[in-house]
Every structure is written in structure tokens, then in C-alpha cells.
Write an enzyme that holds these catalytic residues in place. Structure first.
Site, short mmCIF file in Angstrom:
data_model
loop_
_atom_site.label_atom_id
_atom_site.label_comp_id
_atom_site.label_asym_id
_atom_site.label_seq_id
_atom_site.Cartn_x
_atom_site.Cartn_y
_atom_site.Cartn_z
CG ASP A 144 -1.80 1.24 1.29
OD1 ASP A 144 -2.57 1.47 0.34
OD2 ASP A 144 -1.70 1.99 2.29
CD GLU A 148 -5.41 1.00 -3.95
OE1 GLU A 148 -6.63 1.21 -3.85
OE2 GLU A 148 -4.60 1.32 -3.06
CB CYS A 182 -13.11 -5.63 8.59
SG CYS A 182 -12.43 -6.69 9.90
CB CYS A 237 -15.42 -9.92 9.68
SG CYS A 237 -15.78 -8.15 9.75
CB CYS A 245 -14.06 -4.29 12.40
SG CYS A 245 -15.40 -5.09 11.49
CB CYS A 256 -15.64 -8.69 13.71
SG CYS A 256 -14.04 -8.10 13.08
CG ASP A 292 -1.35 3.55 6.01
OD1 ASP A 292 -2.32 3.94 5.35
OD2 ASP A 292 -0.57 4.33 6.60
#
Length: 246
Positions: A55, A139, A192, A195, A211, A213, A220
Site C-alpha cells: 500500500d 494498487e 475489515c 471479517c 470493526c 467484529c 495502512d
């Protein structure tokens, strides 16, 4: 000149290779360069089971899915004051004068220093990523569009994400590695990685989030893990690997 030139070799010539072309050039900083073209075969790196998602960022130049962060040295920012002084001195010199030529060279040398340090870091980083990993996933960033952001354009240019991608592309090709470029619209930061839940919004200033969860994410690192997962899915399904670059 009777004595030999003081030449600094960037690398030795491949054993037994015969140069087919020798190009001599001089850059704006007044440095002479000799480029020698030879035909050789690059040996692929030994296979490995390691994979990595990358990233790109500004504070951290890259964040890896392993959790490692490579700090952005911000070469242009570090030499910004020196460059500004050299440019002011150049502006005060009379056009056509010998002093203006000297001042122009000083400005060019500062620019060359910044570019050389940036290129050296990118080469070392990309070589490390390619040698250590069989699969590298990045990306597809729209750098040209991002440069329209006036507050971030200078920092984005200094990070040189386009050069990072170009180096990864040809080094993966050289050393027999796989490079996957995932869709730029992938919500990598908002998803996330545990999950799969996707946030509605995630402001840029929020660097960590939790999150529902219970998983707590570094923005990052979470993005890098989602980028890797998307790249592995692309590889498994045999979908388009490299989006078209314009």
C-alpha cells in the site's frame, strides 16, 4: 589528456559480453555519463512461497501486508530550503553572465541530489520486494488525477509512486516474479481484513479503526492486507492482472 579518466562504475559488465553501443551524455548538473549496451541473460530468482501486498502512502512510503512500514524520507522536503536559496541566487544573476551559468549549475546539482537519492531508495526497496516474494500485489493508483490536489501534489510527486510501479514491473519480469495490480476502486482501507465488513466512510485523518467484529486495524496495514487478498483472488481466478495504463 594522457592519464585515464576517473570513472565510477555503477556495475561490472557481464562476463564475456561485448558492448554493441556506447552512449556518452551530460546531464544538467554537468556530470558525464557513459551508457554501455550489451546483450545478456538475466537469471530468474529461486522460487519462494512468500507473497506481499503493498500500500503506497505519503507518511509511510509503502506499508506491507506483513505489517512493515517503510518511512518516506521526503527527499525534496529535506532539501527544499537549499533549493530555494539556489533558485533565489539564480534569479538575481544577469542573463548571459558567467555567474548565471554557475548559479544554474548549483540549482541543477540540488535537483540531481534529490533525484539520485530518491531513485536509489526506490531501487533498493523494489529489489528487496522482488527478491523476497514470489507474488507482489499493488494498487492501480491514478497518480495524474491525484496530482490535481494542490495540498498533496508536492508530496505525491516526491513519493514518486509511478517510478515505484515501473521498477516493480520490469524487475518482476526480469526475475520471474508475479506482479498483480488490483483495481483502484477497491475499498482497501474501509474493508475489515478479518471479517470483510465495509465501512460507509473512513476520513483520511483516521489512521486506526475498530470493526464491529472486534478487530482493531491500522489503516495502512489493513489496506495492504486487503490488496494482497484481492491479488491472490485475481491470480486464483485467472482474471485480468494488469489494468490498462493511460
Amino acid at each position: 589528456m594522457a592519464e585515464p579518466l576517473d570513472i565510477v562504475w555503477s556495475r561490472p559488465l557481464p562476463e564475456g559480453a561485448e558492448p554493441s553501443t556506447v552512449t556518452v551524455s551530460r546531464d544538467p548538473a554537468g556530470r558525464w555519463h557513459v551508457s554501455i549496451l550489451v546483450e545478456t541473460t538475466i537469471i530468474h530468482a529461486p522460487p519462494t512461497d512468500h507473497v506481499v501486498g503493498v500500500d503506497a502512502g505519503i507518511t509511510s512510503l509503502v506499508t506491507l501486508s506483513t505489517g512493515d512500514k517503510i518511512t518516506n524520507p521526503k527527499h525534496e522536503r529535506r532539501d527544499r530550503e537549499r533549493l530555494a536559496r539556489a533558485q533565489r541566487a539564480l534569479a538575481r544573476k544577469e542573463k548571459g553572465s558567467a555567474n548565471r551559468v554557475k548559479a544554474r549549475l548549483r540549482v541543477a546539482r540540488v535537483h540531481a541530489r534529490i533525484a539520485d537519492r530518491r531513485r536509489d531508495l526506490l531501487h533498493k526497496l523494489t529489489t528487496r520486494l522482488v527478491r523476497e516474494n514470489q507474488l507482489v500485489v499493488i494498487e492501480d493508483l491514478a497518480v495524474r488525477n491525484m496530482l490535481r490536489n494542490g495540498s498533496l501534489a508536492r508530496a505525491i510527486s516526491d513519493a514518486s509512486w509511478s517510478d515505484l510501479r515501473s521498477m516493480l514491473e520490469y524487475k518482476c519480469d526480469w526475475y520471474g516474479r508475479d506482479l498483480v495490480v488490483v483495481d483502484r476502486w477497491l475499498p482497501s482501507s474501509k474493508t475489515c481484513s478479518d471479517c470483510g465488513y465495509v465501512l460507509d466512510t473512513l476520513p483520511l485523518h483516521v489512521r486506526e479503526w475498530t470493526c464491529d467484529c472486534g478487530a482493531r486495524h491500522d489503516r495502512d496495514v489493513n489496506a495492504a492486507r486487503n490488496i494482497l487478498a484481492a491479488g491472490q483472488a485475481v491470480t486464483a481466478c485467472g482474471a485480468g492482472v494488469r489494468p490498462t495504463r493511460r
